[in-house]
Enzyme design. Structure first.
Site, PDB file in Angstrom:
ATOM      1  N   LYS A  44      52.558  41.915  34.187  1.00 16.89           N
ATOM      2  CA  LYS A  44      52.501  40.368  34.659  1.00 16.89           C
ATOM      3  C   LYS A  44      52.214  39.359  33.498  1.00 16.89           C
ATOM      4  CE  LYS A  44      48.785  41.230  37.260  1.00 16.89           C
ATOM      5  NZ  LYS A  44      48.604  42.540  36.875  1.00 16.89           N
ATOM      6  N   ARG A 100      44.455  37.813  44.466  1.00 20.22           N
ATOM      7  CA  ARG A 100      44.222  39.087  44.641  1.00 20.22           C
ATOM      8  C   ARG A 100      44.083  39.723  46.078  1.00 20.22           C
ATOM      9  NH1 ARG A 100      43.962  39.691  38.880  1.00 20.22           N
ATOM     10  NH2 ARG A 100      42.839  41.770  38.319  1.00 20.22           N
ATOM     11  N   ARG A 121      47.186  49.317  25.468  1.00 20.12           N
ATOM     12  CA  ARG A 121      47.383  48.056  25.287  1.00 20.12           C
ATOM     13  C   ARG A 121      46.412  47.464  24.052  1.00 20.12           C
ATOM     14  NH1 ARG A 121      46.910  44.220  30.223  1.00 20.12           N
ATOM     15  NH2 ARG A 121      44.920  45.192  30.598  1.00 20.12           N
ATOM     16  N   ARG A 126      40.695  46.011  25.470  1.00 20.13           N
ATOM     17  CA  ARG A 126      40.100  45.326  26.424  1.00 20.13           C
ATOM     18  C   ARG A 126      39.019  46.326  26.610  1.00 20.13           C
ATOM     19  NH1 ARG A 126      43.894  42.241  30.573  1.00 20.13           N
ATOM     20  NH2 ARG A 126      42.278  43.392  32.092  1.00 20.13           N
ATOM     21  N   ARG A 170      40.133  49.985  38.894  1.00 22.31           N
ATOM     22  CA  ARG A 170      40.945  48.637  38.810  1.00 22.31           C
ATOM     23  C   ARG A 170      42.245  49.127  39.960  1.00 22.31           C
ATOM     24  NH1 ARG A 170      42.009  47.561  32.964  1.00 22.31           N
ATOM     25  NH2 ARG A 170      43.591  45.982  33.631  1.00 22.31           N
TER      26      ARG A 170
END
Ligand code: AP5
Length: 210
Positions: A14, A87, A124, A157, A168
């Site tokens: 996203k 969400r 990431r 992160r 998650r």
């Protein structure tokens, strides 16, 4: 231009697509995750309240996120990309009732097999200064740890570790279906396959948002 709502699992791309779309098509990009992380980084009263929740991969309360979102958008300007909001079904209804009203929008669902997400997220890296998103596998920066675009420092992160990523994904799987049904019933839902690379996904995205 219509507003665009991006719905997809953690790591589905996203943020990557929103960054590209905002740069190339003049959308405003608002990410509730980025807004919350900014509060944590400045250790505001809100940031201190949400830090542990975010680090565990659970969702911050609907009311808190809605207020933060409202304070950071101006729908009178260009079209927005909503990245990471809504969400759940209550957030989807609140977005329509309290923010979008009669304005035109499309909800795009990023379809991907969740098995690839752990690898994407553990690899990431994000720029501290401009927010550019990289991946050590396939989308690495030219110089390790340094942003190609602004020379800022890249960081990993805190919620991008395997245990939290899996939570998650579970949280996402537990809330996404009613939201998808809601947008499908309103005839607002487009689904795109995001398993291909960044550029292929971008082409597919453009083809559904017109
Ligand atoms: P948030 O920051 O929104 O995280 P998320 O939804 O888990 O999404 P991510 O940012 O992890 O993934 P992404 O889909 O943007 O993937 P990306 O493009 O970076 O939320 C964080 C936390 O904040 C939540 O857990 C919650 O606590 C809180 N929160 C946020 N919003 C909330 C809300 N509305 N309500 C309540 N709480 C909220 O890509 C991932 C990686 O894959 C990158 O390395 C990228 O380079 C790579 N990649 C991207 N596209 C491709 C591709 N096509 N092929 C190969 N690799 C790709």
């Amino acid at each position: 231009m219509k507003h665009l709502i991006m719905i997809g699992a953690p790591g589905s791309g996203k943020g990557t697509q929103a960054e590209k779309l905002a740069a190339e098509k003049k959308y405003n990009h608002v990410s509730t995750g980025d807004l919350l992380r900014a509060e944590v980084a400045k250790a505001s009263e809100l940031g201190l309240r949400v830090k542990a929740i975010m680090e565990s991969g659970e969702l911050v309360s609907d009311a808190v996120v809605l207020e933060l979102l409202k304070a950071n958008i101006d729908l009178a300007s260009d079209a927005y990309i909503f990245d990471g909001y809504p969400r759940n079904i209550d957030q989807a209804k609140a977005l329509n009732a309290q923010i979008l009203g009669d304005t035109d929008y499309t909800a795009v669902y990023f379809v991907i097999d969740t098995e690839v997400l752990v690898e994407r997220l553990t690899n990431r890296r994000v720029c501290k200064d401009c927010g550019a998103i990289y991946n050590l596998v396939g989308m690495a920066p030219k110089k390790a740890g340094i942003c190609d675009k602004c020379s800022g420092e890249l960081f990993h992160r805190k919620d991008d570790n395997e245990e939290v990523i899996r939570n998650r994904i579970d949280v996402y799987n537990g809330t996404v279906e009613p939201m998808l049904n809601y947008y499908a019933e309103l005839n607002r839902l487009e689904k795109i396959d995001v398993a291909g690379g960044k550029e292929n996904t971008f082409k597919t995205l453009l083809s559904v948002i017109g």
